[in-house]
Design a protein around this motif. Structure first.
Motif, short mmCIF file in Angstrom:
data_model
loop_
_atom_site.label_atom_id
_atom_site.label_comp_id
_atom_site.label_asym_id
_atom_site.label_seq_id
_atom_site.Cartn_x
_atom_site.Cartn_y
_atom_site.Cartn_z
N TRP A 122 8.27 -8.23 21.19
CA TRP A 122 7.12 -8.16 20.29
C TRP A 122 7.61 -8.22 18.86
O TRP A 122 8.32 -7.34 18.39
N ALA A 123 7.22 -9.26 18.13
CA ALA A 123 7.70 -9.47 16.76
C ALA A 123 7.04 -8.52 15.76
O ALA A 123 7.51 -8.40 14.63
N GLY A 124 5.96 -7.86 16.17
CA GLY A 124 5.26 -6.99 15.23
C GLY A 124 5.82 -5.59 15.13
O GLY A 124 5.30 -4.78 14.35
N ALA A 125 6.88 -5.28 15.87
CA ALA A 125 7.43 -3.92 15.85
C ALA A 125 8.01 -3.58 14.48
O ALA A 125 7.83 -2.47 13.98
N ARG A 126 8.71 -4.51 13.86
CA ARG A 126 9.35 -4.22 12.58
C ARG A 126 8.34 -3.97 11.46
O ARG A 126 8.44 -2.94 10.77
N PRO A 127 7.35 -4.86 11.25
CA PRO A 127 6.37 -4.54 10.20
C PRO A 127 5.58 -3.27 10.48
O PRO A 127 5.24 -2.52 9.56
N LEU A 128 5.30 -2.99 11.75
CA LEU A 128 4.59 -1.76 12.07
C LEU A 128 5.44 -0.53 11.75
O LEU A 128 4.94 0.46 11.20
N LEU A 129 6.74 -0.61 12.05
CA LEU A 129 7.64 0.50 11.74
C LEU A 129 7.72 0.72 10.23
O LEU A 129 7.67 1.85 9.75
N LEU A 130 7.84 -0.37 9.47
CA LEU A 130 7.93 -0.24 8.01
C LEU A 130 6.62 0.27 7.41
O LEU A 130 6.63 0.93 6.37
N ALA A 131 5.49 -0.03 8.06
CA ALA A 131 4.21 0.45 7.55
C ALA A 131 4.04 1.95 7.78
O ALA A 131 3.48 2.66 6.94
N VAL A 132 4.56 2.43 8.91
CA VAL A 132 4.40 3.85 9.26
C VAL A 132 5.49 4.70 8.61
O VAL A 132 5.27 5.89 8.33
N ALA A 133 6.67 4.11 8.37
CA ALA A 133 7.82 4.88 7.90
C ALA A 133 7.55 5.73 6.65
O ALA A 133 7.98 6.88 6.59
N PRO A 134 6.82 5.24 5.62
CA PRO A 134 6.63 6.08 4.42
C PRO A 134 5.86 7.37 4.67
O PRO A 134 6.00 8.34 3.91
N VAL A 135 5.02 7.42 5.72
CA VAL A 135 4.23 8.63 5.96
C VAL A 135 4.91 9.58 6.95
O VAL A 135 4.43 10.69 7.16
N VAL A 136 6.02 9.15 7.55
CA VAL A 136 6.73 10.03 8.48
C VAL A 136 7.27 11.27 7.76
O VAL A 136 7.10 12.39 8.24
N PRO A 137 7.94 11.13 6.59
CA PRO A 137 8.36 12.35 5.88
C PRO A 137 7.18 13.20 5.43
O PRO A 137 7.28 14.43 5.39
N VAL A 138 6.07 12.57 5.09
CA VAL A 138 4.88 13.32 4.68
C VAL A 138 4.40 14.20 5.83
O VAL A 138 4.04 15.37 5.63
N ALA A 139 4.40 13.65 7.05
CA ALA A 139 4.00 14.45 8.21
C ALA A 139 4.98 15.59 8.44
O ALA A 139 4.57 16.70 8.83
N ARG A 255 -0.28 -10.93 8.72
CA ARG A 255 -1.00 -10.30 7.60
C ARG A 255 -0.35 -8.98 7.20
O ARG A 255 -0.23 -8.66 6.01
N LEU A 256 0.10 -8.20 8.20
CA LEU A 256 0.76 -6.94 7.89
C LEU A 256 2.08 -7.17 7.17
O LEU A 256 2.42 -6.45 6.22
N THR A 257 2.82 -8.19 7.59
CA THR A 257 4.09 -8.52 6.94
C THR A 257 3.87 -8.92 5.49
O THR A 257 4.60 -8.49 4.58
N GLU A 258 2.85 -9.74 5.24
CA GLU A 258 2.54 -10.14 3.88
C GLU A 258 2.12 -8.95 3.02
O GLU A 258 2.50 -8.84 1.85
N GLN A 259 1.34 -8.06 3.62
CA GLN A 259 0.88 -6.89 2.87
C GLN A 259 2.04 -5.97 2.50
O GLN A 259 2.12 -5.46 1.38
N LEU A 260 2.95 -5.78 3.44
CA LEU A 260 4.11 -4.94 3.16
C LEU A 260 5.03 -5.58 2.13
O LEU A 260 5.64 -4.88 1.30
N SER A 261 5.15 -6.88 2.17
CA SER A 261 5.96 -7.57 1.16
C SER A 261 5.36 -7.37 -0.23
O SER A 261 6.08 -7.22 -1.23
N LEU A 262 4.03 -7.35 -0.31
CA LEU A 262 3.37 -7.12 -1.58
C LEU A 262 3.66 -5.72 -2.11
O LEU A 262 3.86 -5.52 -3.30
N TYR A 263 3.72 -4.74 -1.20
CA TYR A 263 3.94 -3.36 -1.60
C TYR A 263 5.41 -3.03 -1.84
O TYR A 263 5.74 -2.19 -2.68
N PHE A 264 6.30 -3.67 -1.08
CA PHE A 264 7.71 -3.26 -1.07
C PHE A 264 8.65 -4.20 -1.81
O PHE A 264 9.70 -3.77 -2.29
N SER A 265 8.34 -5.48 -1.84
CA SER A 265 9.31 -6.48 -2.31
C SER A 265 9.14 -6.77 -3.80
O SER A 265 8.03 -6.72 -4.35
N GLY A 266 10.26 -7.08 -4.43
CA GLY A 266 10.24 -7.50 -5.82
C GLY A 266 10.48 -6.36 -6.79
O GLY A 266 10.19 -5.19 -6.50
#
Length: 297
Positions: A122-139, A255-266
């Motif tokens: 499943w190619a979506g595992a990496r973007p899903l992990l990166l999307a959830v990762a920032p809230v793991v320390p918050v939890a 779409r999730l990959t593009e959204q994360l790139s907008l938030y994380f990249s650059g």
């Protein structure tokens, strides 16, 4: 001191632990000034199940006093104290989240992402992990501090090392577990698939994760810790998922990959997160005395 004395049924319920906490506090305050009731409560405790345990402890103490062990050398005593103090500080700072099921859940998330990628293809595992990762320390912060997480919260938080210092130590322990675990898992996942846009780098989520964690601590100075982490974590998840629902032209993973790139990249994105981190740190220092109030945590 008044002429009132604790009834027998009240003493009995206090002894067997069935007395409500508020009534127990009232009785304990009364026996501080009433020797008669103090003697009755002491007799009731010794006569109950706790009396056997207390007798065993008393016998063990008397035995150790009568038969003292050979005194260790001064260097051995100092070394033992140093090691014991170091271990005690680590365990104390780790907090309920790291000692509890949260740490296992973090490992499960990381292992699950790797298993879905290589075992389930499943190619979506990496973007899903990166999307959830920032809230793991918050939890983890939500489960590390407060009366809902620590049975000894009132006692620990009222010590000289309580308040903001304790909160920061437990937050550091949460970050020490979640950051390396999730980063290693993201490194093991492929960067992008043949039909996916180039996603953010593996370390792109670290600064946003730190910012969200500090923002949760800052908000905890105004509302309860669990409420603060819910607002910050929920806000991040909404910011990630809301644009996905508005655009249905491509696959969800793309779409999730593009959204994360907008938030994380650059540089602009990471620079914004760095500025937000610095601002949260300043606000945390400015509001440091607010964390001494137990009712807000």
């Amino acid at each position: 001191m008044t002429g009132w004395h604790a009834p027998d049924d009240l003493v009995a319920r206090y002894t067997d632990g069935s007395l409500p906490e508020s009534d127990a506090w009232s009785l304990e305050k009364h026996v501080e000034r009433c020797g008669s009731c103090a003697a009755r409560v002491s007799h009731a405790v010794r006569s109950g199940a706790a009396g056997t345990v207390l007798a065993e402890v008393r016998d063990a103490v008397l035995t150790s006093v009568r038969e003292p062990a050979p005194a260790p050398s001064r260097s051995a005593v100092l070394a033992a104290r140093a090691v014991g103090g170091w271990l005690a500080r680590i365990v104390w700072a780790a907090g309920p989240a790291v000692r509890g099921s949260w740490a296992g859940a973090v490992v499960l998330v990381a292992v699950g992402a790797v298993a879905l990628t290589y075992g389930g293809d499943w190619a979506g595992a990496r973007p899903l992990l990166l999307a959830v990762a920032p809230v793991v320390p918050v939890a983890g912060v939500a489960l590390s501090y407060g009366r809902h997480a620590d049975p000894l919260h009132e006692i620990v938080a009222s010590t000289p090392s309580g308040g903001l210092r304790l909160l920061l130590m437990r937050t550091a322990a949460v970050l020490a577990v979640s950051l390396p675990t999730l980063t290693v898992a993201a490194l093991l996942l492929p960067g992008s698939g043949p039909h996916l846009p180039a996603g953010p780098t593996t370390a792109g989520w670290l600064l946003p994760g730190l910012t969200l964690t500090l923002a949760s601590l800052v908000l905890s100075a105004y509302v309860r810790c669990r409420t603060a982490t819910t607002v910050i974590g929920g806000g991040w998840l909404f910011a990630v998922t809301a644009p996905l629902l508005a655009d249905t032209g491509t696959s969800l993973t793309a779409r999730l990959t593009e959204q994360l790139s907008l938030y994380f990249s650059g540089a602009p994105s990471q620079g914004g997160w760095a500025a937000a981190t610095a601002l949260c740190a300043l606000l945390l220092a400015a509001r440091r005395t607010a964390y001494n109030r137990l009712e807000t945590m």
